[in-house]
Design an enzyme around this catalytic site. Structure first.
Site, short mmCIF file in Angstrom:
data_model
loop_
_atom_site.label_atom_id
_atom_site.label_comp_id
_atom_site.label_asym_id
_atom_site.label_seq_id
_atom_site.Cartn_x
_atom_site.Cartn_y
_atom_site.Cartn_z
N GLU A 119 0.85 -1.18 0.00
CA GLU A 119 0.00 0.00 0.00
C GLU A 119 0.90 1.25 0.00
O GLU A 119 1.86 1.28 0.77
CB GLU A 119 -0.90 0.05 1.24
CG GLU A 119 -1.92 1.17 1.14
CD GLU A 119 -2.91 1.18 2.31
OE1 GLU A 119 -2.84 0.30 3.18
OE2 GLU A 119 -3.74 2.10 2.33
N GLY A 259 3.44 2.14 10.87
CA GLY A 259 3.18 1.30 12.04
C GLY A 259 2.98 -0.17 11.68
O GLY A 259 3.60 -1.05 12.28
N GLU A 262 -2.21 -4.03 6.93
CA GLU A 262 -3.30 -4.98 7.09
C GLU A 262 -3.42 -6.01 5.98
O GLU A 262 -4.53 -6.51 5.73
CB GLU A 262 -4.61 -4.20 7.20
CG GLU A 262 -5.07 -3.50 5.89
CD GLU A 262 -4.68 -2.04 5.76
OE1 GLU A 262 -3.69 -1.63 6.41
OE2 GLU A 262 -5.35 -1.31 5.00
N ASN A 263 -2.34 -6.41 5.30
CA ASN A 263 -2.42 -7.40 4.23
C ASN A 263 -3.29 -8.58 4.63
O ASN A 263 -3.22 -9.05 5.76
CB ASN A 263 -1.03 -7.93 3.91
CG ASN A 263 0.01 -6.85 3.90
OD1 ASN A 263 -0.10 -5.91 3.13
ND2 ASN A 263 0.98 -6.92 4.80
N HIS A 295 -6.35 -2.32 15.17
CA HIS A 295 -6.59 -1.56 13.94
C HIS A 295 -6.40 -2.45 12.70
O HIS A 295 -7.27 -2.53 11.84
CB HIS A 295 -5.65 -0.36 13.91
CG HIS A 295 -5.80 0.51 12.71
ND1 HIS A 295 -6.57 1.65 12.71
CD2 HIS A 295 -5.27 0.42 11.47
CE1 HIS A 295 -6.51 2.22 11.51
NE2 HIS A 295 -5.73 1.48 10.75
N GLU A 296 -5.26 -3.11 12.65
CA GLU A 296 -4.98 -3.91 11.45
C GLU A 296 -5.95 -5.08 11.36
O GLU A 296 -6.41 -5.44 10.29
CB GLU A 296 -3.53 -4.42 11.44
CG GLU A 296 -2.46 -3.34 11.61
CD GLU A 296 -2.60 -2.13 10.72
OE1 GLU A 296 -3.13 -2.28 9.60
OE2 GLU A 296 -2.20 -1.02 11.14
#
Ligand code: B3K
Ligand code: ZN
Length: 857
Positions: A119, A259, A262-263, A295-296
């Site tokens: 990303e 940080g 999220e793959n 979050h991820e």
């Protein structure tokens, strides 16, 4: 460099529906073979354009036929050829050199291991592809390489097979059945240790949980693992969302631009957000890990299964997912303290951004380099916008709206408009006017005046909104104003302590309240119900009253901070005059005294309420930031509070020492900061003792932070001890750099320049760059803004160096210079000079160009 506009969005002519990828890892070259299935998406001709950067094209086949160079065109950005039909396959072979990749985007090496970051547009640095989020494909990935060097080989999805090839190389094949955009692709290979656990989902499916780390770090994964399990459970309970693969993997790497990522099924993390033990990580680090893991993980539904149509929609997934992780952390810890911290972060990073040259709406209209738009506005203001929708709809209807969103758009790449429409349709609440939050930049300024008529017992509030950054003609926003009215005893006058919700929809509006027995004290924007600036500052007595009585913890804290801010600004204003005060006002001191004895308060909340606003925050309240006067006023206040309340602070320090509780540590360390501010030998030695005897990193760092600002012999001794003790732990050494970068003692600038030459310093590691250079520019106002211009030159030199190796990280360092309008004319000149030097650099990356150019305008 070219500007890309939202209005130019066009759906792709062809889609890629399936990808069969083979990656052969090599020490010299890595070969990527990609088999793609295309199908027509819209009319618009036969041309197929694939993105690709820094790739060596080896061969291109379409429908099994090798395409000669005369039949395709090939630039350093793309590969174009003609589609033979509406459905066809292509096979593309490319070579890449991950070992030379210092930008850390695409496939690169970190500590000898291969890893990826795709990303926003990194996949095109791995192979030719339609690298845009509205192209979603199923992926099968076969990783091949030397099994002795890279025993672990991971990619997205479920493991489908592994073994040894005839030539002795090892292979692993991964199948991801969920269509995804290329930015969610990941590959990791290396000699890593693995910590395993499992989670049983609400429908009874058993999920393997794996955290991969460098060998030796296995004992620092427990908190990350627990946070992951808590997140999985919470998303089921709160949003009804279940995990959808058989395995969920996290890999910690030490060289990472942000940080975490999220793959799908294979999150890659900056090791800072995975590794923790009480000896090596502070309480804040533990909280950071919990929220980033969450979050991820939450992105799996808000981001991955439903993704963005294009990058202008970034807040669709980021604002929403930040909101979700904030809700989660609030549920896991003290909700009030969490809200305070979230607002502090918003004010520290997003408000200045929204008031400066880089202001943009949460849905921007244009960009040059998308990586520059992973901003506090997209993330933090984006989360506030979702929070306001949550406030307007209420918990139940919000959930209905979210359910409809998931139902309607699962498997799609959508726009923020589609999100808002789903929330509207699911809840039945009209959000027409509310949508303006997506397109207006700037922080609205709110002015409130009130009137009370004893004869009619009527109270009225007139509320005005202005958003200068959005222009004079900008239409008014729909702003939820959560309100409480207190009587003179501090009791709530309206039903429900949570207060009333007013809908502010006009530029100016008057709200009236009947049957109010006496003039009430209003508590406005409870729990910070909208990301606005409240202009009108009530009198000290009123703030003091709210500070002591408000039932809304956020506003209680806020009243104290406003009181403190006012005192500090008063000291700054009188800095050069004979009546310059050297302590905050009597009202403030009395309020502070009350806190010192209020044992009923939650310790973490009490610590937050006792802390003075930071120098940057005080500066934000001034049209022109008086850097040195602010520093002196704040230091003098710390000193006078420490002296005046020495006994109470010592008592609090002692009472809260030796308690294994985050809130107590926080409270104790706030007390220590006031005590050491007195500069008395006893208290410096107290800090030195705390440093030596600490059993955890929170206490050790807090004590060291007090010592680095002194010239006491303990300064050098403690720093040397810390380095020797933690030399091999990179994350801890980052703290050592940061503490020195933020020190205000006079020789701090020399120290910082000296640290550049320290053997442990490198510009190639983003954490190290942030720990020294980022911390200095953002967290050391006195030295960064030194009137000698040295701080500005220091920063611009580093940006120019980093431009060559890691433009993303370089660009992120520009923004402090972009605040030049807020400083005195001498400083303005120096800051602009620094920006111009950067702009004149040869081979300036689009990343740094965009940030610098916009900063000057
Ligand atoms: N989505 C990533 C950020 C990617 C940044 C690209 N420059 C992490 C996150 O927000 O979860
Ligand atoms: Zn995110």
């Amino acid at each position: 460099p070219a500007t890309i506009f939202l209005k130019d969005y066009k759906a792709p002519t062809f889609r890629i529906t399936d990808v069969q990828l083979t990656v052969e890892l090599g020490e010299e070259t890595t070969r990527v073979t990609s088999n793609l299935s295309f199908s027509r998406n819209t009319d618009g001709g036969q041309q197929v354009r694939l993105h690709g950067e820094n790739l060596t094209l080896v061969s291109l086949e379409v429908e099994g036929r090798e395409i000669p160079p005369a039949e395709y065109t090939h630039t350093d950005k793309d590969l174009t050829f003609l589609a033979p039909s509406d459905q066809f396959t292509a096979r593309i072979v490319t070579d890449i050199r991950p070992q030379d990749n210092t930008e850390l985007e695409g496939l690169y090496k970190s500590s000898g291991n291969f890893c990826t970051q795709c990303e926003a547009e990194g996949f095109r640095k791995i192979t030719y592809f339609m690298d845009r989020p509205d192209v979603m494909a199923t992926f099968t990935t076969t990783v091949i390489g030397d099994g002795s060097k890279y025993p672990v080989m991971l990619s997205n999805g479920n493991l489908d097979g592994h073994g040894t090839l005839k030539d002795g190389r090892q292979f692993f094949r991964w199948v991801d059945p969920h269509p995804k955009p290329a930015y969610l692709f990941a590959l990791v290979a290396g000699d890593l240790a693995c910590v395993s656990d499992e989670f049983v989902t609400m429908s009874g499916r058993r999920i393997d949980l794996k955290i991969y780390v460098e060998k030796g770090d296995e004992d620092k994964c427990a908190h990350a693992m627990q946070s992951l399990k808590n997140s999985m459970k919470w998303d089921e309970e709160k949003y009804g969302r279940e995990y959808d693969l058989d395995i969920f993997m996290i890999v910690a790497v030490s060289d990472f631009n942000m940080g975490a990522m999220e793959n799908k099924g294979l999150n890659v993390f900056n090791s800072k957000y995975v590794l923790a033990s009480p000896e090596t990580a502070t309480d804040a680090d533990f909280d950071g890990i919990e929220s980033v893991i969450a979050h991820e993980y939450f992105h799996n539904w808000t981001g991955n299964r439903i993704t963005c149509r294009d990058w202008f929609q970034l807040t669709l997934k980021e604002g929403l997912t930040v909101f979700r992780d904030q809700q989660f952390s609030a549920d896991m810890n003290s909700a009030a303290v969490k809200r305070i911290e979230d607002v502090q972060r918003l004010r520290a990073a997003q408000f200045p951004e929204d008031a400066g040259p880089l202001a943009h709406p949460i849905q921007p209209q244009s960009y040059v380099e998308i990586n520059n738009f992973y901003t506090a506005t997209i993330y933090e203001k984006g989360a506030e916008v979702i929070r306001m929708i949550h406030t307007l709809l209420g918990e139940e209807k919000f959930r209905k709206g979210m359910d409809l969103y998931f139902d309607r758009h699962d498997g799609q790449a959508v726009t923020t408009e589609e999100f808002v429409a789903a929330l509207e349709d699911g809840s039945g609440v009209d959000l027409t006017q509310f949508r303006r939050w997506y397109t207006q930049p700037g922080t609205p300024e709110i002015t409130v005046t009130d009137q009370y008529d004893p004869a009619t017992r009527r109270y009225s509030l007139t509320v005005r909104q202005d958003n200068p950054k959005a222009g004079p003609k900008a239409p008014p926003l729909h702003i939820p104003l959560s309100l409480g009215l207190l009587d003179d005893q501090g009791h709530e006058l309206m039903e429900g302590a949570a207060g009333n919700m007013l809908n502010l929809t006009e530029h100016e509006q008057t709200f009236t309240f009947d049957d109010i027995p006496a003039r009430p004290v209003p508590s406005l924007f409870r729990n910070f119900s909208a990301p606005v600036k409240l202009g009108s500052n009530p009198a000290d007595e009123r703030l003091d009253f709210l500070f002591k009585n408000d039932s809304d913890p956020f506003n209680r804290w806020e009243a104290g901070q406003r009181l403190a801010t006012r005192c500090l600004l008063d000291m700054v204003e009188k800095h050069d005059s004979p009546e310059r005060p050297n302590a905050p006002s009597g009202t403030f001191m009395d309020a502070f005294a009350a806190l010192l004895t209020d044992e009923d308060l939650d310790p973490a909340f009490r610590a937050a309420a006792m802390a003075l606003p930071g120098e940057n925050y005080i500066g934000q309240q001034m049209p022109i930031v008086a850097v040195d006067a602010i520093h002196e006023a704040r230091s003098a206040s710390m000193r006078s509070i420490g002296t005046r309340f020495e006994d109470d602070l010592t008592r609090i320090y002692n009472q809260n020492s030796g308690q294994d509780n985050m809130g107590c540590r926080r409270l104790k360390n706030v007390a220590l900061s006031y005590l050491t501010a007195t500069e008395s030998e006893d208290h410096i030695l107290l800090a030195a003792r705390q440093y030596r005897e600490a059993t955890n990193m929170t206490d050790r760092v807090a004590a060291l932070g007090r010592l680095v600002d002194t010239d006491h012999p303990e300064h050098d001794a403690a720093l040397a001890d810390f380095y020797a003790r933690w030399e091999t732990d990179q994350l801890v050494i980052d703290k050592w750099f940061t503490l020195q970068a933020m020190a205000s003692r006079p020789q701090a600038m020399d120290d910082v320049e000296g640290l550049l030459k320290h053997p442990a310093f490198t510009l190639l590691n983003p954490n190290r760059v942030r720990s020294l250079i980022g911390a200095f520019a953002a967290g050391n106002p006195v030295h960064f803004h030194s009137i000698s211009g040295r701080g500005y030159r220091f920063l611009s030199d580093r940006i120019m160096e980093l431009n060559k190796t890691n433009p993303q990280i370089a660009a992120r360092l520009v923004s402090p210079l972009g605040q030049w309008r807020r400083y005195s004319p001498e400083r303005q000149t120096l800051m602009k000079e620094a920006l111009n030097r950067i702009l004149e650099t040869e081979n300036l990356s689009p990343h740094v160009f965009e940030m610098t150019n916009k900063s000057l305008n």
